[in-house]
Design an enzyme around this catalytic site. Structure first.
Site, PDB file in Angstrom:
ATOM      1  N   ARG A  29       0.853  -1.187   0.000  1.00  0.00           N
ATOM      2  CA  ARG A  29       0.000   0.000   0.000  1.00  0.00           C
ATOM      3  C   ARG A  29       0.887   1.235   0.000  1.00  0.00           C
ATOM      4  O   ARG A  29       2.084   1.151   0.056  1.00  0.00           O
ATOM      5  CB  ARG A  29      -0.924  -0.016   1.219  1.00  0.00           C
ATOM      6  CG  ARG A  29      -0.226  -0.508   2.494  1.00  0.00           C
ATOM      7  CD  ARG A  29      -0.182   0.371   3.724  1.00  0.00           C
ATOM      8  NE  ARG A  29      -0.106   1.749   3.546  1.00  0.00           N
ATOM      9  CZ  ARG A  29       1.013   2.472   3.668  1.00  0.00           C
ATOM     10  NH1 ARG A  29       2.165   1.867   3.868  1.00  0.00           N
ATOM     11  NH2 ARG A  29       0.986   3.771   3.548  1.00  0.00           N
ATOM     12  N   GLY A  30       0.242   2.387  -0.165  1.00  0.00           N
ATOM     13  CA  GLY A  30       0.989   3.635  -0.251  1.00  0.00           C
ATOM     14  C   GLY A  30       1.155   4.041  -1.697  1.00  0.00           C
ATOM     15  O   GLY A  30       1.535   3.221  -2.535  1.00  0.00           O
ATOM     16  N   ALA A  31       0.880   5.295  -1.992  1.00  0.00           N
ATOM     17  CA  ALA A  31       0.787   5.723  -3.399  1.00  0.00           C
ATOM     18  C   ALA A  31       2.025   5.365  -4.211  1.00  0.00           C
ATOM     19  O   ALA A  31       1.919   4.831  -5.319  1.00  0.00           O
ATOM     20  CB  ALA A  31       0.529   7.219  -3.456  1.00  0.00           C
ATOM     21  N   GLN A  85      -2.067   2.633   9.996  1.00  0.00           N
ATOM     22  CA  GLN A  85      -0.783   2.754   9.276  1.00  0.00           C
ATOM     23  C   GLN A  85       0.225   3.581  10.093  1.00  0.00           C
ATOM     24  O   GLN A  85       1.423   3.364  10.011  1.00  0.00           O
ATOM     25  CB  GLN A  85      -0.986   3.423   7.916  1.00  0.00           C
ATOM     26  CG  GLN A  85      -1.686   2.554   6.871  1.00  0.00           C
ATOM     27  CD  GLN A  85      -3.178   2.737   6.833  1.00  0.00           C
ATOM     28  OE1 GLN A  85      -3.814   2.970   7.880  1.00  0.00           O
ATOM     29  NE2 GLN A  85      -3.783   2.616   5.650  1.00  0.00           N
ATOM     30  N   ASP A 128      -2.232  10.993  -2.328  1.00  0.00           N
ATOM     31  CA  ASP A 128      -2.591   9.892  -3.219  1.00  0.00           C
ATOM     32  C   ASP A 128      -3.034  10.394  -4.580  1.00  0.00           C
ATOM     33  O   ASP A 128      -2.954   9.664  -5.574  1.00  0.00           O
ATOM     34  CB  ASP A 128      -3.689   9.049  -2.565  1.00  0.00           C
ATOM     35  CG  ASP A 128      -3.155   8.342  -1.335  1.00  0.00           C
ATOM     36  OD1 ASP A 128      -3.135   8.967  -0.246  1.00  0.00           O
ATOM     37  OD2 ASP A 128      -2.702   7.186  -1.464  1.00  0.00           O
ATOM     38  N   ASN A 183      -5.685  12.466   0.387  1.00  0.00           N
ATOM     39  CA  ASN A 183      -4.776  11.704   1.227  1.00  0.00           C
ATOM     40  C   ASN A 183      -5.609  10.910   2.219  1.00  0.00           C
ATOM     41  O   ASN A 183      -6.840  11.026   2.250  1.00  0.00           O
ATOM     42  CB  ASN A 183      -3.787  12.648   1.937  1.00  0.00           C
ATOM     43  CG  ASN A 183      -2.595  11.895   2.494  1.00  0.00           C
ATOM     44  OD1 ASN A 183      -1.945  11.123   1.804  1.00  0.00           O
ATOM     45  ND2 ASN A 183      -2.325  12.102   3.776  1.00  0.00           N
ATOM     46  N   LYS A 184      -4.938  10.093   3.023  1.00  0.00           N
ATOM     47  CA  LYS A 184      -5.643   9.237   3.971  1.00  0.00           C
ATOM     48  C   LYS A 184      -6.659  10.018   4.802  1.00  0.00           C
ATOM     49  O   LYS A 184      -6.390  11.133   5.232  1.00  0.00           O
ATOM     50  CB  LYS A 184      -4.616   8.588   4.907  1.00  0.00           C
ATOM     51  CG  LYS A 184      -5.175   7.656   5.947  1.00  0.00           C
ATOM     52  CD  LYS A 184      -6.063   6.559   5.367  1.00  0.00           C
ATOM     53  CE  LYS A 184      -5.353   5.779   4.312  1.00  0.00           C
ATOM     54  NZ  LYS A 184      -6.248   4.970   3.465  1.00  0.00           N
TER      55      LYS A 184
HETATM   56  C1  LIG Z   1       1.901   9.039  -0.118  1.00  0.00           C
HETATM   57  S1  LIG Z   1       1.979   7.334  -0.111  1.00  0.00           S
HETATM   58  C2  LIG Z   1       1.226   6.979   1.366  1.00  0.00           C
HETATM   59  C3  LIG Z   1      -0.229   7.333   1.330  1.00  0.00           C
HETATM   60  O1  LIG Z   1      -0.996   6.152   1.064  1.00  0.00           O
HETATM   61  C4  LIG Z   1      -1.778   5.902   2.203  1.00  0.00           C
HETATM   62  O2  LIG Z   1      -2.985   5.277   1.905  1.00  0.00           O
HETATM   63  P1  LIG Z   1      -3.050   3.662   1.996  1.00  0.00           P
HETATM   64  O3  LIG Z   1      -2.297   3.259   3.225  1.00  0.00           O
HETATM   65  O4  LIG Z   1      -4.524   3.381   2.056  1.00  0.00           O
HETATM   66  O5  LIG Z   1      -2.405   3.168   0.711  1.00  0.00           O
HETATM   67  C5  LIG Z   1      -2.015   7.281   2.779  1.00  0.00           C
HETATM   68  O6  LIG Z   1      -2.937   8.009   2.004  1.00  0.00           O
HETATM   69  C6  LIG Z   1      -0.630   7.855   2.662  1.00  0.00           C
HETATM   70  O7  LIG Z   1      -0.538   9.234   2.743  1.00  0.00           O
END
Ligand SMILES: CSC[C@H]1O[C@H](OP(=O)(O)O)[C@H](O)[C@@H]1O
Length: 333
Positions: free
Chosen positions: A44-46, A185, A226, A236-237
Site C-alpha cells: 500500500r501507499g501511493a 498505518q 494519493d 490523502n488518507k
Molecule cells: C503518499 S503514499 C502513502 C499514502 O498512502 C496511504 O494510503 P493507503 O495506506 O490506504 O495506501 C495514505 O494516504 C498515505 O498518505
C-alpha cells in the site's frame, strides 16, 4: 528491505498487514494475485502502488512469454486489472500504463520499464526529502499522518523522508505520528519506521492532533498524497483534512510531500477525485473483536480531500509549489 521489489521474474513484497509484529515476504507471480495483495493493503501507499502497477504489468508480460502467449495482450489485460485495484491513488494506474507502453517491444522491455520506474521512485523520494527539509528548516516538532515512509514507497518515502532529512540535519525534538484509524498505518508502520531510524516520536490518536496543534505543540504538519488535482486539491488518507484545518487555524505550515506522478492533470478539482470506500468491518472490528453494537453499520471512506487553500505548498522531486497559505516561520524560508 524494500516494501516491493522484483526478483527472479516475480514481485516480492513485505506483507504490511503483519507489521510490526512480523516481517513476512510474499512472492507474487500473477497479476491477479498482486491485485489481491493490493486490495488487502499487504502492499500500500501511493508510490509503492505505482511500482506495483508497473511490476504487475511486467508479471503479465513475463508469464505470457513463458506460455508462448501474446505479450501485448497479456500486458494490456494486466494493466486493466491493476489500474482498477484501488481508485484513489493515481500512481497505481500511472505505473501500470507506463509499463504497458513498453509492451510492444516485448516482455524484457516491460520489465526494464518497471525497474526504471522503481529506481526513479527512489531518486524522487531522495529529492523530495531534501527539498522538503529546505522548506521546513527550523521546524523541530512535526506531525504526520498515516504512513509515507519506505513502506509506502520502495525506499525512503515522502513525508517521512522529509522528516528524516530534517532530523539528519538537526535532531528533531518530536515527531507526532497519528495512529490513522481504522487500519493504523501510523501506529503500526510509521512508528515502526521512526523507531528503527531513532527519531523521537509519539503516537497520537487521530482526534488528539488538532488540540496539540492549536496548543502550539506542533511547528509543522507534513503529509503524503494519493492524488493531487490540477487546482492543488489533494486526496490523502482520511483524517488529513482535519489536520489541515487545525494547522490553518494555528498558522503553521501544512505541507504535502509527493512525487510529480501524483498530480492528475485531468482531475481538475478535488470534487472529481474518487474516494475509495472500504469495507465497514474495518471500522466495526478491531482485529477479531467487534467494537460496535450488533446491527450498527459504519461508513469507511479511505481518503479525504484537502482544499488547496489549506495547503502551504506541495513539495515534489522537481519543485516547491506554493498553494493557498503562505505562513510566517518554518515554511516561509
Ligand atoms: C503518499 S503514499 C502513502 C499514502 O498512502 C496511504 O494510503 P493507503 O495506506 O490506504 O495506501 C495514505 O494516504 C498515505 O498518505
Amino acid at each position: 528491505m524494500r516494501a516491493i521489489d522484483w526478483r527472479d521474474d516475480a514481485v516480492v513484497i513485505i506483507d504490511q498487514t503483519l507489521l510490526p509484529e512480523r516481517t513476512t515476504r510474499v512472492v507474487v507471480r500473477e497479476p491477479a494475485q498482486l491485485v489481491t495483495e493490493i486490495r488487502r493493503l499487504a502492499i500500500r501507499g501511493a508510490m509503492a502502488l505505482g511500482v506495483a502497477g508497473a511490476m504487475g504489468v511486467a508479471l503479465g508480460a513475463v508469464r505470457a512469454r513463458e506460455r508462448g502467449a501474446d505479450v501485448l495482450a497479456a500486458a494490456t489485460d494486466a494493466c486493466a486489472l491493476l489500474a482498477g485495484a484501488r481508485p484513489t491513488a493515481i500512481n497505481l494506474a500511472w505505473g501500470a500504463q507506463r509499463a504497458l507502453a513498453a509492451a510492444p517491444d516485448g516482455a524484457a522491455a516491460v520489465v526494464a520499464a518497471a525497474l526504471a520506474l522503481r529506481d526513479a521512485d527512489i531518486a524522487a523520494n531522495r529529492a523530495i526529502g531534501r527539498r522538503g527539509a529546505d522548506l521546513l528548516d527550523g521546524a523541530r516538532r512535526v506531525l504526520t499522518h498515516c504512513n509515507t515512509g519506505a513502506l509506502a514507497a520502495v525506499e525512503i518515502g515522502t513525508a517521512v523522508g522529509v522528516i528524516a532529512e530534517l532530523h539528519r540535519r538537526r535532531p528533531l525534538t518530536m515527531v507526532y505520528a497519528t495512529e490513522t484509524r481504522p487500519l493504523l498505518q501510523g501506529s503500526r508502520l510509521t512508528a515502526w519506521e521512526l523507531g528503527k531510524a531513532g527519531l523521537p516520536h509519539r503516537i497520537l490518536v487521530d482526534g488528539a492532533a488538532a488540540g496539540l496543534i492549536l496548543a502550539g505543540e506542533v511547528d509543522a504538519v507534513v503529509v503524503g498524497a494519493d492524488r493531487i488535482a490540477a487546482n492543488g486539491d489533494t486526496a490523502n488518507k482520511v483524517g488529513t483534512v482535519a489536520h489541515a484545518l487545525a494547522a490553518a487555524r494555528a498558522g503553521i505550515p501544512f505541507v504535502v510531500a509527493a512525487p510529480e506522478a501524483t498530480f492528475a492533470a485531468t482531475t481538475y478539482t478535488g470534487a472529481e477525485i474518487p474516494i475509495e470506500e472500504r469495507h465497514e468491518d474495518e471500522v466495526l472490528f478491531v482485529g477479531s473483536r467487534r467494537v460496535a453494537p450488533p446491527g450498527t453499520r459504519a461508513r469507511n471512506p479511505g481518503f479525504d480531500v484537502t482544499p488547496a487553500d489549506l495547503i502551504t505548498a506541495v513539495v515534489t522531486e522537481r519543485r516547491v509549489l506554493p498553494l493557498g497559505r503562505a505562513v510566517a516561520g518554518a515554511a516561509a524560508r
